[in-house]
Design an enzyme around this catalytic site. Structure first.
Site, PDB file in Angstrom:
ATOM      1  N   HIS A 236     -11.067 -31.823 -23.481  1.00 23.63           N
ATOM      2  CA  HIS A 236      -9.952 -32.349 -22.869  1.00 23.63           C
ATOM      3  C   HIS A 236     -10.495 -32.358 -21.534  1.00 23.63           C
ATOM      4  O   HIS A 236      -9.721 -32.464 -20.361  1.00 23.63           O
ATOM      5  CB  HIS A 236      -8.819 -31.663 -22.977  1.00 23.63           C
ATOM      6  CG  HIS A 236      -7.590 -32.142 -24.541  1.00 23.63           C
ATOM      7  ND1 HIS A 236      -6.093 -32.685 -24.386  1.00 23.63           N
ATOM      8  CD2 HIS A 236      -7.792 -31.942 -25.461  1.00 23.63           C
ATOM      9  CE1 HIS A 236      -6.106 -33.040 -25.047  1.00 23.63           C
ATOM     10  NE2 HIS A 236      -6.908 -32.171 -26.243  1.00 23.63           N
ATOM     11  N   HIS A 466     -10.707 -25.040 -30.934  1.00 20.99           N
ATOM     12  CA  HIS A 466     -10.185 -26.728 -31.052  1.00 20.99           C
ATOM     13  C   HIS A 466      -8.965 -26.845 -31.673  1.00 20.99           C
ATOM     14  O   HIS A 466      -8.469 -28.219 -32.119  1.00 20.99           O
ATOM     15  CB  HIS A 466     -11.696 -27.062 -31.225  1.00 20.99           C
ATOM     16  CG  HIS A 466     -11.657 -29.047 -31.662  1.00 20.99           C
ATOM     17  ND1 HIS A 466     -10.746 -29.768 -30.400  1.00 20.99           N
ATOM     18  CD2 HIS A 466     -12.369 -30.260 -32.382  1.00 20.99           C
ATOM     19  CE1 HIS A 466     -11.068 -30.926 -30.627  1.00 20.99           C
ATOM     20  NE2 HIS A 466     -11.601 -31.149 -31.483  1.00 20.99           N
ATOM     21  N   SER A 634      -0.528 -43.465  -8.222  1.00 20.86           N
ATOM     22  CA  SER A 634       0.556 -42.989  -7.149  1.00 20.86           C
ATOM     23  C   SER A 634       1.778 -43.494  -8.464  1.00 20.86           C
ATOM     24  O   SER A 634       3.205 -42.971  -7.509  1.00 20.86           O
ATOM     25  CB  SER A 634       0.657 -44.513  -5.959  1.00 20.86           C
ATOM     26  OG  SER A 634       0.798 -45.300  -6.781  1.00 20.86           O
ATOM     27  N   ASP A 670      10.564 -56.972 -11.497  1.00 16.71           N
ATOM     28  CA  ASP A 670      11.272 -55.326  -9.922  1.00 16.71           C
ATOM     29  C   ASP A 670      12.236 -55.758  -9.754  1.00 16.71           C
ATOM     30  O   ASP A 670      12.647 -56.101  -8.413  1.00 16.71           O
ATOM     31  CB  ASP A 670       9.548 -56.972  -8.956  1.00 16.71           C
ATOM     32  CG  ASP A 670       9.799 -55.689  -8.047  1.00 16.71           C
ATOM     33  OD1 ASP A 670      10.002 -54.205  -7.704  1.00 16.71           O
ATOM     34  OD2 ASP A 670       9.362 -56.005  -6.586  1.00 16.71           O
ATOM     35  N   ASN A 672      14.050 -53.022  -8.446  1.00 15.51           N
ATOM     36  CA  ASN A 672      14.509 -52.846  -6.913  1.00 15.51           C
ATOM     37  C   ASN A 672      14.353 -53.863  -5.617  1.00 15.51           C
ATOM     38  O   ASN A 672      14.261 -52.726  -4.605  1.00 15.51           O
ATOM     39  CB  ASN A 672      14.217 -50.870  -6.412  1.00 15.51           C
ATOM     40  CG  ASN A 672      12.619 -50.623  -7.369  1.00 15.51           C
ATOM     41  OD1 ASN A 672      11.961 -51.817  -7.221  1.00 15.51           O
ATOM     42  ND2 ASN A 672      12.146 -49.573  -6.819  1.00 15.51           N
TER      43      ASN A 672
END
Length: 703
Positions: A236, A466, A634, A670, A672
């Site tokens: 990980h 693991h 983002s 889309d 908004n």
């Protein structure tokens, strides 16, 4: 006389009652143990199936890369950015990008402060701050990562620990973001110190909610006590895995403004983590396991930082590794030497694209584009390697390589296989070594493989992690292999202990029956979600046994059909009472059973049933894909990234989507109207395309 007989009779009755109670109790305990084992198997099967999905998703992207023909430089740049990004920043670029000195700590900041070199008081302050749910300022996080990276670069691939200099060495297994478990380990065993060494055996992050805090604490102690604290890489510690299992999301939520820089630094730190630890030259500590090809000498000399993601190391097999490298026009770029190895010039010159073949021959044109793009990418990588070697100080791995120039030369594929096996493998009770099809990566290794490795390197013992174990640890292979797992209550409260303690206070107050019931309920809830996610496939499988279209099948056929679809290897006949209502005649009305499953899921999600099924089945993959496209983490992707992605997918799914069609799709989802696509809008695009595919299939049937 009668009184004596009465006493004997009373004693006899008492003994019989005791025997009956003992039998009843043994059966009761046996039933509890059976329930526990079934529950455990459900959780593990679902967990490993998810890991399979991650590797399948990577292989899917590899397939797209091999078969998609970019039609413009824009598409070519997008693909390079999407799949080859992060392979590396130059040293100077990384320093500039993650410039912590430019960040100011405001006077209003009330969290812990760090100054370097770090002292034990800094570690204590961090522990107290994290117990109070405080957050470390991003300047200090980046500074800590910078110093950690500098330290790790000087370490060998295999760390060496001796008990001569400390009272004991404590080995900790997977923590998976569970900070309370780390606190309790320190409470039980004491903090790292010159007299108390620790080996943390990978998988510090993902799944839990405080992975970043764990990293900060471990890196702090590593810098304070570099000879006493040792960190191994786990499967990980890989940014491709982090995209699916939560660590990427956690960092971006906690550090919205500087999260991207922190992730980039962590990604680079992860690839410098040592691969194994050797205690007293006798005990080998690795995260996953070994294989019949594990070579510790090779592992010591691999340039481990090349493998930023182990999932990205795989290359498609070639019919002949020593084949001549030629351009499409037949002119040789490089020829094999007498040993059969391809020789390349010491300084790479930028490859000149050959003349493009005619567009009418799509196979030739596609091959030309792929080779041209690959040549440019390889050239850029070589330039980066040369620049880095000139600018950076020598690392431990590079010094080892320089002292062994006459030694064997391994291919990247061979090196990748070594790392994949030690990070992803699991032990099995049978002899031999075979592919780990359950996880989708690494191998299963038997007692004979363990014995050969221990004998070859004069070792006594192997410690690995693991795998979650109910008691936190488990011996196997004639007690030559010990599995340590430190994240308690991993699946659910009461499901398992950590290797040293029971972490969650709630679990202490539950009886054995309550613990099993609670964990069992959670396991069956997860299993019903899995069944619902495969409704369409289950209906097809059931109809295969329902030749007369009665809507009813036998319970035996139900169990066989469910396993053929889910392939989880579960004892479905034993689990049936928890999943299927009792039937008088031994027959199941499978449509009403599936309706009940749908009703249960719809009560949680107010979405159309057919779409909900598809989303349940694909949500994890879709979220991972979304995060791969979302390069700046983002939570939004641009219209242009969305267009290029759907071009890529539509070419694979054979959906005829024109540029105008994709533009219409972008505008329609889309909601908004902010000019970006978030994850929910991305799911809406998936629904619309799925709907289009279904309509297309129906029209074909009508025709």
């Amino acid at each position: 006389m009668g009184t004596r007989q009465d006493i004997h009779l009373l004693i006899l009755i008492t003994f019989k009652a005791a025997v009956l109670i003992q039998r009843w109790y043994r059966r009761y305990v046996a039933r509890l143990e059976m329930r526990r084992r079934c529950t455990w198997r459900i959780f593990q099967s679902i967990e490993y199936a998810c890991e399979q999905d991650q590797i399948k998703l990577h292989n899917f992207f590899s397939y797209l890369m091999d078969n998609f023909t970019p039609s413009s430089s824009k598409e070519r740049d997008f693909i390079s950015r999407m799949f080859i990004s992060g392979e590396s920043f130059k040293e100077a670029e990384l320093e500039k990008y993650c410039d912590y000195e430019s960040l100011e700590v405001p006077e209003s900041y009330t969290g812990p402060h760090l100054s370097f070199p770090l002292l034990p008081d800094h570690a204590t302050a961090l522990l107290e701050a994290f117990k109070q749910k405080q957050q470390l300022h991003p300047r200090y996080v980046l500074n800590l990562l910078h110093e950690t990276r500098k330290h790790l670069k000087q370490l060998p691939n295999i760390s060496h620990v001796s008990t001569c200099y400390s009272e004991e060495v404590t080995v900790c297994g997977d923590l998976h973001g569970q900070l309370d478990d780390l606190f309790l380990i320190f409470y039980k065993n004491g903090l790292p110190s010159p007299s108390k060494s620790y080996v943390f055996n990978g998988d510090f992050v993902d799944r839990g909610k405080q992975s970043l805090e764990i990293l900060i604490i471990l890196f702090t102690f590593l810098l304070i006590y570099p000879k006493e604290v040792h960190l191994n890489r786990g499967n990980h510690e890989d940014h491709m895995v982090n995209l699916r299992y939560g660590f990427t999301k956690e960092v971006m939520q906690k550090y919205k403004l500087h999260g991207k820089k922190i992730l980039k630094m962590i990604q680079n730190v992860f690839c410098w983590l040592p691969l194994a630890t050797l205690i007293d030259q006798k005990v080998l500590v690795i995260h996953g396991g070994v294989s019949d090809t594990t070579d510790l000498d090779m592992l010591e000399k691999i340039q481990r930082n090349k493998f930023i993601s182990v999932l990205r190391g795989k290359r498609r097999k070639q019919s002949n590794r020593n084949v001549e490298i030629k351009e499409i026009n037949g002119e040789s770029q490089a020829e094999p030497d007498s040993a059969g190895n391809v020789t390349m010039p010491s300084l790479p010159s930028q490859p000149r694209p050959t003349q493009a073949p005619s567009m009418t021959n799509r196979v030739e044109f596609s091959r030309w584009v792929r080779q041209t793009v690959q040549e440019q990418i390889e050239w850029c990588r070589k330039l980066v390697d040369i620049s880095d070697s000139e600018e950076e100080e020598p690392t431990y791995s590079s010094l080892v390589s320089l002292t062994d120039l006459d030694g064997p030369c391994w291919t990247r594929q061979e090196e990748w296989k070594q790392i994949l096996d030690i990070l992803w493998s699991d032990p099995m009770s049978q002899e031999g070594c075979r592919e780990n099809t359950v996880r989708g990566g690494g191998c299963y290794f038997g007692p004979d493989v363990t014995g050969k490795i221990l004998e070859k390197y004069n070792l006594q013992f192997l410690i690995r992690s693991h795998e979650c174990k109910q008691e936190g640890y488990e011996f196997c292979h004639n007690r030559k292999v010990l599995t340590i797992f430190s994240a308690s209550n991993y699946y659910e409260i009461g499901s398992n202990r950590g290797a040293y303690y029971q972490a969650n206070k709630t679990a202490h107050t539950l009886t054995m029956t309550q613990r099993i019931s609670r964990v069992e309920e959670s396991a069956f809830r997860a299993l019903r979600e899995k069944l619902f996610a495969h409704t369409s496939a289950l209906i097809s499988a059931f109809k295969g046994y329902d030749k007369d279209n009665t809507g009813r099948i036998t319970l035996s056929n139900w169990a066989t059909a469910v396993e053929s679809v889910l392939r989880l290897g579960l004892p479905w006949r034993m689990l049936r009472p928890q999943l299927v209502r009792s039937t008088a005649d031994g027959m199941l009305e499978y449509k009403s059973w599936l309706d009940d499953l749908a009703m249960e899921q719809r009560s949680q999600e107010h979405i159309q049933s057919s779409l909900l099924e598809v989303i349940y089945r694909n949500r994890s993959n879709l979220e991972t894909i979304f995060r791969i496209i979302d390069r700046d983490h983002s939570g939004l992707i641009s219209f242009e990234e969305f267009r290029q992605t759907w071009k890529l997918f539509s070419s694979h799914m054979n959906i005829e989507l024109t540029d105008d069609g994709i533009n219409d799709l972008v505008r329609s989802i889309d909601f908004n109207k902010d000019g970006n696509i978030d994850f929910n809008e991305f799911l809406e695009a998936f629904r619309l395309v799925k709907q289009k595919l279904c309509s297309r299939a129906e029209s074909i049937q009508v025709e």
